[in-house]
Design a protein around this motif. Structure first.
Motif, PDB file in Angstrom:
ATOM      1  N   THR A  34       0.831  -1.195   0.000  1.00  0.00           N
ATOM      2  CA  THR A  34       0.000   0.000   0.000  1.00  0.00           C
ATOM      3  C   THR A  34       0.872   1.253   0.000  1.00  0.00           C
ATOM      4  O   THR A  34       2.056   1.209   0.334  1.00  0.00           O
ATOM      5  CB  THR A  34      -0.924   0.048   1.232  1.00  0.00           C
ATOM      6  OG1 THR A  34      -0.118   0.151   2.414  1.00  0.00           O
ATOM      7  CG2 THR A  34      -1.778  -1.197   1.319  1.00  0.00           C
ATOM      8  N   SER A  91      -2.027  -3.027  -3.803  1.00  0.00           N
ATOM      9  CA  SER A  91      -3.191  -2.167  -3.619  1.00  0.00           C
ATOM     10  C   SER A  91      -3.353  -1.269  -4.845  1.00  0.00           C
ATOM     11  O   SER A  91      -2.640  -1.408  -5.839  1.00  0.00           O
ATOM     12  CB  SER A  91      -3.047  -1.330  -2.353  1.00  0.00           C
ATOM     13  OG  SER A  91      -2.016  -0.373  -2.504  1.00  0.00           O
ATOM     14  N   SER A  92      -4.261  -0.342  -4.787  1.00  0.00           N
ATOM     15  CA  SER A  92      -4.615   0.497  -5.933  1.00  0.00           C
ATOM     16  C   SER A  92      -3.389   1.050  -6.661  1.00  0.00           C
ATOM     17  O   SER A  92      -2.536   1.705  -6.065  1.00  0.00           O
ATOM     18  CB  SER A  92      -5.494   1.650  -5.455  1.00  0.00           C
ATOM     19  OG  SER A  92      -5.902   2.454  -6.524  1.00  0.00           O
ATOM     20  N   GLU A 146      -2.368   3.000 -10.465  1.00  0.00           N
ATOM     21  CA  GLU A 146      -2.921   3.633 -11.650  1.00  0.00           C
ATOM     22  C   GLU A 146      -2.465   2.913 -12.919  1.00  0.00           C
ATOM     23  O   GLU A 146      -1.360   2.358 -12.978  1.00  0.00           O
ATOM     24  CB  GLU A 146      -2.530   5.108 -11.684  1.00  0.00           C
ATOM     25  CG  GLU A 146      -3.113   5.880 -10.504  1.00  0.00           C
ATOM     26  CD  GLU A 146      -3.099   7.374 -10.726  1.00  0.00           C
ATOM     27  OE1 GLU A 146      -2.634   7.835 -11.782  1.00  0.00           O
ATOM     28  OE2 GLU A 146      -3.571   8.092  -9.819  1.00  0.00           O
ATOM     29  N   HIS A 149      -6.253  -4.013  -8.489  1.00  0.00           N
ATOM     30  CA  HIS A 149      -7.164  -2.924  -8.129  1.00  0.00           C
ATOM     31  C   HIS A 149      -6.659  -1.681  -8.866  1.00  0.00           C
ATOM     32  O   HIS A 149      -5.594  -1.155  -8.542  1.00  0.00           O
ATOM     33  CB  HIS A 149      -7.166  -2.700  -6.626  1.00  0.00           C
ATOM     34  CG  HIS A 149      -8.247  -1.771  -6.165  1.00  0.00           C
ATOM     35  ND1 HIS A 149      -9.193  -2.127  -5.233  1.00  0.00           N
ATOM     36  CD2 HIS A 149      -8.546  -0.501  -6.517  1.00  0.00           C
ATOM     37  CE1 HIS A 149     -10.022  -1.117  -5.030  1.00  0.00           C
ATOM     38  NE2 HIS A 149      -9.640  -0.110  -5.813  1.00  0.00           N
ATOM     39  N   ILE A 150      -7.441  -1.233  -9.848  1.00  0.00           N
ATOM     40  CA  ILE A 150      -6.971  -0.183 -10.751  1.00  0.00           C
ATOM     41  C   ILE A 150      -7.988   0.954 -10.782  1.00  0.00           C
ATOM     42  O   ILE A 150      -9.149   0.732 -11.138  1.00  0.00           O
ATOM     43  CB  ILE A 150      -6.773  -0.735 -12.180  1.00  0.00           C
ATOM     44  CG1 ILE A 150      -6.008  -2.062 -12.134  1.00  0.00           C
ATOM     45  CG2 ILE A 150      -6.042   0.277 -13.050  1.00  0.00           C
ATOM     46  CD1 ILE A 150      -5.970  -2.782 -13.469  1.00  0.00           C
ATOM     47  N   PRO A 151      -7.595   2.176 -10.433  1.00  0.00           N
ATOM     48  CA  PRO A 151      -8.545   3.289 -10.484  1.00  0.00           C
ATOM     49  C   PRO A 151      -8.783   3.755 -11.916  1.00  0.00           C
ATOM     50  O   PRO A 151      -7.840   4.020 -12.655  1.00  0.00           O
ATOM     51  CB  PRO A 151      -7.857   4.383  -9.660  1.00  0.00           C
ATOM     52  CG  PRO A 151      -6.406   4.085  -9.784  1.00  0.00           C
ATOM     53  CD  PRO A 151      -6.290   2.584  -9.882  1.00  0.00           C
ATOM     54  N   ASP A 183     -11.969   1.415  -9.372  1.00  0.00           N
ATOM     55  CA  ASP A 183     -12.591   2.580  -8.748  1.00  0.00           C
ATOM     56  C   ASP A 183     -13.205   3.474  -9.818  1.00  0.00           C
ATOM     57  O   ASP A 183     -12.595   3.710 -10.871  1.00  0.00           O
ATOM     58  CB  ASP A 183     -11.553   3.402  -7.981  1.00  0.00           C
ATOM     59  CG  ASP A 183     -11.025   2.683  -6.756  1.00  0.00           C
ATOM     60  OD1 ASP A 183     -11.715   1.784  -6.246  1.00  0.00           O
ATOM     61  OD2 ASP A 183      -9.912   3.035  -6.308  1.00  0.00           O
TER      62      ASP A 183
END
Length: 244
Positions: free
Chosen positions: A3, A37-38, A40, A64-66, A106
């Motif tokens: 993270t 974690s997220s 880009e 996990h991709i915004p 997201d």
């Protein structure tokens, strides 16, 4: 779980690289599962995806991709460093190389500048993506931000409506993705119970599906195979599994 404020920027100022960090962590004995974690899409490079797909020992098939918006115009107003074409390319590469990967995305509803036309562009783009679920957020104003200077404020009622449409789409995506694994066996990390349903234990598959099974205390904090049977009480968030 790795993270950070922006994990993909690791090493930017030191001459190191995020992929180099992943490789070093992958070599650490005694850790069986990692997740990122997220991150880009412009920082989730093709090289990283290919390495996880073909060489990594312990990085799990979940991402996990915004996205934040499926409208290029809204992404421009947000000062995002990517556009929908790049996002689609990253998703397609993951699906090609790691078909079973869980992909969480997201997305924001009702950002300033999201006209009805741009909203429909965003919704249609989101619907076209072969992802597993959306994490939906209504846009919220923040005092002192440059965004307050963008014209085209969306009413709370309209934000709520758009959130509802995206949430419905997310539920459909999650159900469709999860059903693919009914009757199949996946390795599950069983988590120590923290209360809740008596007689059940919960955990996550390698590809991040949440499952439950008849409690077996000797399996807490261990990984074991389980057959995924059906949604638990009809809830798409959890799959009932049978130990094998």
């Amino acid at each position: 779980m790795l993270t950070g404020v922006n994990v993909g920027c690791f090493g930017k100022d030191t001459g190191e690289s995020f992929l180099g960090l992943l490789k070093e962590l992958d070599a650490v004995e005694g850790i069986e599962r990692y997740r990122i974690s997220s991150i880009e899409p412009n920082l989730l490079s093709e090289e990283i995806i290919r390495w996880i797909a073909t060489e990594s020992r312990a990085f799990m098939p979940s991402f996990h991709i915004p996205l934040q918006s499926g409208s290029d115009e809204v992404l421009r107003l947000m000062n995002r460093r990517y556009r929908t074409s790049l996002f689609a390319e990253r998703i397609d590469l993951i699906r090609t190389l790691i078909p079973d990967a869980f992909i969480g995305v997201d997305i924001i509803a009702g950002a300033r500048g999201e006209t009805q036309e741009e909203w429909l562009n965003s919704l249609h783009f989101a619907a076209s993506l072969p992802v597993s679920r959306f994490h939906v957020f209504p846009y919220s104003e923040r005092p002192g931000t440059k965004a307050l200077g963008i014209a085209g404020q969306v009413s709370q009622e309209e934000k709520h409506r758009r959130v509802g449409e995206l949430t419905k789409l997310s539920d459909e995506k999650l159900r469709d993705f999860s059903r693919r694994f009914f009757g199949k066996v996946r390795n599950v990390l069983w988590e120590h119970p923290d209360g809740g349903d008596e007689g059940l234990m919960f955990g996550h598959t390698d590809n991040y599906l949440r499952v439950c099974a008849k409690a077996s205390p000797d399996l807490y904090n261990t990984i074991s195979p389980a057959r995924l049977d059906s949604f638990f009480n009809g809830d798409p968030e959890t799959i009932y599994a049978t130990l094998v």
